[in-house]
Enzyme design. Sequence first.
Site, PDB file in Angstrom:
ATOM      1  N   ASP A  11     -12.956 -40.032  18.009  1.00 11.03           N
ATOM      2  CA  ASP A  11     -12.261 -38.834  18.468  1.00 11.03           C
ATOM      3  C   ASP A  11     -11.258 -39.297  19.514  1.00 11.03           C
ATOM      4  O   ASP A  11     -11.624 -39.682  20.626  1.00 11.03           O
ATOM      5  CB  ASP A  11     -13.283 -37.860  19.061  1.00 11.03           C
TER       6      ASP A  11
ATOM      7  N   TRP B 250     -18.296 -33.949  24.342  1.00 10.37           N
ATOM      8  CA  TRP B 250     -17.762 -33.948  22.977  1.00 10.37           C
ATOM      9  C   TRP B 250     -18.644 -34.730  22.018  1.00 10.37           C
ATOM     10  O   TRP B 250     -18.771 -34.366  20.849  1.00 10.37           O
ATOM     11  CB  TRP B 250     -16.325 -34.486  22.995  1.00 10.37           C
TER      12      TRP B 250
ATOM     13  N   LYS C 224      -2.649 -32.059  23.076  1.00 10.30           N
ATOM     14  CA  LYS C 224      -2.678 -32.842  24.311  1.00 10.30           C
ATOM     15  C   LYS C 224      -1.461 -33.771  24.366  1.00 10.30           C
ATOM     16  O   LYS C 224      -0.600 -33.606  25.204  1.00 10.30           O
ATOM     17  CB  LYS C 224      -3.991 -33.616  24.399  1.00 10.30           C
TER      18      LYS C 224
END
Length: 360
Positions: free
Chosen positions: A170, A102, A194
């Site tokens: 993030d 990521w 999530k």
Amino acid sequence: MTRVFNFSAGPSQLPTEVLQKCAAELMEYGISGQSVMEMSHRSSSFLEIIETTERRLRSLLQIPESYQVLFLQGGASLQFTMVPMNLLKPGGKAGVIHTGAWTKKAIAECRKIGGCEILASSEAEHFTEIPKGVTIPQDLDYVHICENNTIYGTKYKELPECGNVPLVADCSSCILSEPMEISRYGLIFAGAQKNMGIAGLTVVIVREDLIQERPEIPSMLSYAVQAKNKSMFNTPPTFAIYLLGLVLEWIENRYHDLAALKTVNQQKAALLYDQIDQSRLFTNPVRPEDRSIMNVPFVTGDAALDAKFIAAAEAEGLVNLKGHRSVGGMRASIYNAMPLEGVQKLVDLMRRFEEENRIC
């Protein structure tokens, strides 16, 4: 109906109580005569939903008044573009601590817009640890981290000391799993699918002084435009915002605060890590002090045996345990909605599977 235990990294399992309330209100929200999916985002009913959702989020995370909360679309991946668009100054640069897939994507997108320096990387260690003691140059416009890595199963336990440089994090796979000191960050972003609800919503928490009017930025990608319009510059992801509100209500009712929820999450993670660490078949590659309590990768070292275990798990209603394609093996994502019962059932299977496939 038989419900499975869903160990997917996202979209993830939702709390049963949330699904039940959503089902009860699906045809009609309150006395509105319509579903949330049908109502105008300008209606008084939806304004109540979004305002209540933001209020609950601010309360649970203890977000200071000097931060704006934005409900956006495009997934966390769009923030790899929006952050540098909005925070990079002309001729400026960002710094990234590289800990996996990521941050690699964030680096690539940032470099399309401006300067980007890799401050530290754990790539040589196959991203099995978090770089420590990173020196942060004070001429950077911001520092970007991925606080919890879903693929490699790492988690920052101590944030980098950034001085006067804003920290951008993030937090897609760890937000709401434990208390956060929001004032340590300049900006936090998180995809909802999530720990917060369903796909289609991204939450951005940004310090007000970082929201600058930048006429050259396309309106949809401007934090200033989105903040000025209270996330209503266009039609927001209404149903996803409603689901986030239900998840926040569930956390309040069941745990009261994030400290209590963290304790439960630690118990689930400890149960699984203890089984892995005492096993002669399964291993976890992450340095223990950097292990995530949300995403737990593990392997047998034999691809065929991994596949056999995944099939055995699916037969028992333990689904989506296959590891990310870049690392293989297995991965158990044990987000807030995963009950202790699900982790215990996984651990019981691991014990039986090891006994049946004992390696001498």
